[in-house]
Design a protein around this motif. Structure first.
Motif, PDB file in Angstrom:
ATOM      1  N   GLY A 250     129.977  24.899  61.603  1.00 47.57           N
ATOM      2  CA  GLY A 250     130.170  25.290  63.018  1.00 47.57           C
ATOM      3  C   GLY A 250     131.734  25.457  63.132  1.00 47.57           C
ATOM      4  O   GLY A 250     132.196  26.488  63.996  1.00 47.57           O
ATOM      5  N   THR A 251     132.920  25.014  62.629  1.00 45.19           N
ATOM      6  CA  THR A 251     134.286  25.178  62.530  1.00 45.19           C
ATOM      7  C   THR A 251     134.391  26.632  62.023  1.00 45.19           C
ATOM      8  O   THR A 251     135.159  27.393  62.529  1.00 45.19           O
ATOM      9  N   SER A 252     133.896  26.733  60.971  1.00 48.70           N
ATOM     10  CA  SER A 252     133.894  28.051  60.163  1.00 48.70           C
ATOM     11  C   SER A 252     133.496  29.348  61.502  1.00 48.70           C
ATOM     12  O   SER A 252     133.996  30.395  61.476  1.00 48.70           O
TER      13      SER A 252
ATOM     14  N   TYR B  35     137.662  24.369  73.163  1.00 49.33           N
ATOM     15  CA  TYR B  35     136.993  23.156  73.179  1.00 49.33           C
ATOM     16  C   TYR B  35     136.038  22.891  72.143  1.00 49.33           C
ATOM     17  O   TYR B  35     136.042  21.686  71.542  1.00 49.33           O
ATOM     18  N   PHE B  36     135.371  23.847  71.291  1.00 43.18           N
ATOM     19  CA  PHE B  36     134.444  23.414  70.364  1.00 43.18           C
ATOM     20  C   PHE B  36     135.358  23.270  69.018  1.00 43.18           C
ATOM     21  O   PHE B  36     135.171  22.615  68.212  1.00 43.18           O
TER      22      PHE B  36
ATOM     23  N   THR C  42     139.132  24.240  54.042  1.00 46.63           N
ATOM     24  CA  THR C  42     138.340  22.799  53.885  1.00 46.63           C
ATOM     25  C   THR C  42     136.963  22.992  54.189  1.00 46.63           C
ATOM     26  O   THR C  42     136.176  22.510  53.267  1.00 46.63           O
ATOM     27  N   PRO C  43     136.456  23.894  55.091  1.00 50.18           N
ATOM     28  CA  PRO C  43     135.175  24.071  55.025  1.00 50.18           C
ATOM     29  C   PRO C  43     134.445  24.853  53.952  1.00 50.18           C
ATOM     30  O   PRO C  43     133.374  24.474  53.707  1.00 50.18           O
ATOM     31  N   PHE C  44     135.019  25.468  53.357  1.00 48.65           N
ATOM     32  CA  PHE C  44     134.864  26.344  52.196  1.00 48.65           C
ATOM     33  C   PHE C  44     134.858  25.509  50.929  1.00 48.65           C
ATOM     34  O   PHE C  44     133.693  25.431  50.087  1.00 48.65           O
TER      35      PHE C  44
END
Length: 313
Positions: free
Chosen positions: A73-75, A103-104, A281-283
């Protein structure tokens, strides 16, 4: 770009990250590959946890599966818009889109902080109180913790978005950043932002400091318990179960503290630091958890082996 005191902005322009024009195609392909690999890696971790019966019954891996969803989601919130900046032309983001992005981002970011804390608490119970672990960390307790982290994160994101966009924005509309984040957007407000900056500093500071303090306290007890283990093999296995978590906590909290917990949050290094929690970080999370976790690697091998067996039949 003229300042019009009577007109509310309907869109913003994200300047992106500064780069030499010669590297436009390279950076476009680089971040595109990073985004694709991030989605594939985290989806693989999530599916592995869901499919493997030995993993989805254990709280540690339930947390890991949900963390993979947050990384995807963040990515997806940040990287596609970042990639667009490496294509020709100006591509404004609507006012509502900027609100949603902020927001997200803070919703998922704060929820991720809570999850790192829950994962540290889970490791504390597993290592320091192994006999009580099945009683203290039941499926019901795990579900309540997951739900509580999501609810708390959504409240935090709503507070930050409301405080930021309750101010008037009448121009200019150029956000000197690669996504809509609080420090960059507040600089465009047509009103005094002192209170907003103070509340943001305190709110994010409380979340980051409290979560990090609880993680630190958990690991102090964990290290003490590990050092009491008599065998070197036992200590090594105990450390290996915590190594991945310590690594991702470090690469997540250090940039976040640099961006938000400084008196002057307007540094050229902010953009580079923000690439870590939003892109790097997500990666890295799927790589860290698969390379440092034998159980995840075994589950992946079992899943791949089952797929091959089914294809042969």
């Amino acid at each position: 770009m003229e300042r019009m005191n009577s007109t509310q902005l309907t869109e913003f322009i994200l300047t992106g990250i500064p780069y030499p024009p010669k590297l436009r195609i390279f950076l476009f392909l680089f971040f595109l590959v990073i985004y694709i690999l991030t989605q594939m890696g985290n989806l693989l971790i999530f599916l592995t946890v869901c499919i493997d019966s030995q993993l989805h019954a254990r709280p540690m891996y339930i947390f890991l599966g949900v963390l993979s969803i947050m990384d995807m989601g963040t990515s997806s919130i940040i990287v596609p818009r970042l990639i667009m900046n490496f294509t020709p032309g100006i591509k404004p983001i609507p006012f509502g889109g900027c609100v949603a992005q902020l927001y997200f981002y803070h919703f998922l970011g704060s929820t991720q902080c809570f999850f790192y804390t829950l994962m540290a608490y889970d490791r504390y119970l597993a290592i320091c109180r192994p006999l009580h672990y099945p009683v203290l960390m039941t499926s019901k307790v795990c579900f309540l913790m997951v739900a509580g982290a999501w609810v708390a994160g959504s409240i935090h994101g709503a507070i930050q978005a409301t405080l930021t966009f309750c101010l008037p924005y009448c121009g200019p509309n150029q956000v000197d950043y690669f996504f809509c984040d609080i420090p960059a957007v507040l600089r465009l407000a047509c009103a005094d932002t002192t209170i907003n900056e103070l509340v943001t500093f305190v709110d994010i500071g409380v979340v980051v400091a409290s979560c990090f303090s609880l993680i630190l306290i958990s690991y102090v007890h964990i290290i003490q318990a590990i050092l009491r283990i008599r065998t070197a093999d036992g200590r090594r296995r105990a450390f290996s179960t915590c190594g991945a978590h310590v690594t991702v906590v470090t690469i997540y909290y250090v940039p976040a503290a640099f961006i938000y917990l400084r008196p002057e949050a307007n540094s050229p290094l902010d953009g580079a630091a923000a690439l870590f929690p939003t892109t790097i970080t997500p990666f890295l999370n799927p790589l860290i958890y698969t390379l440092r976790n034998k159980e995840v690697k075994l589950a992946l091998k079992r899943m791949i082996g089952d797929r091959r067996a089914m294809s042969k039949n």
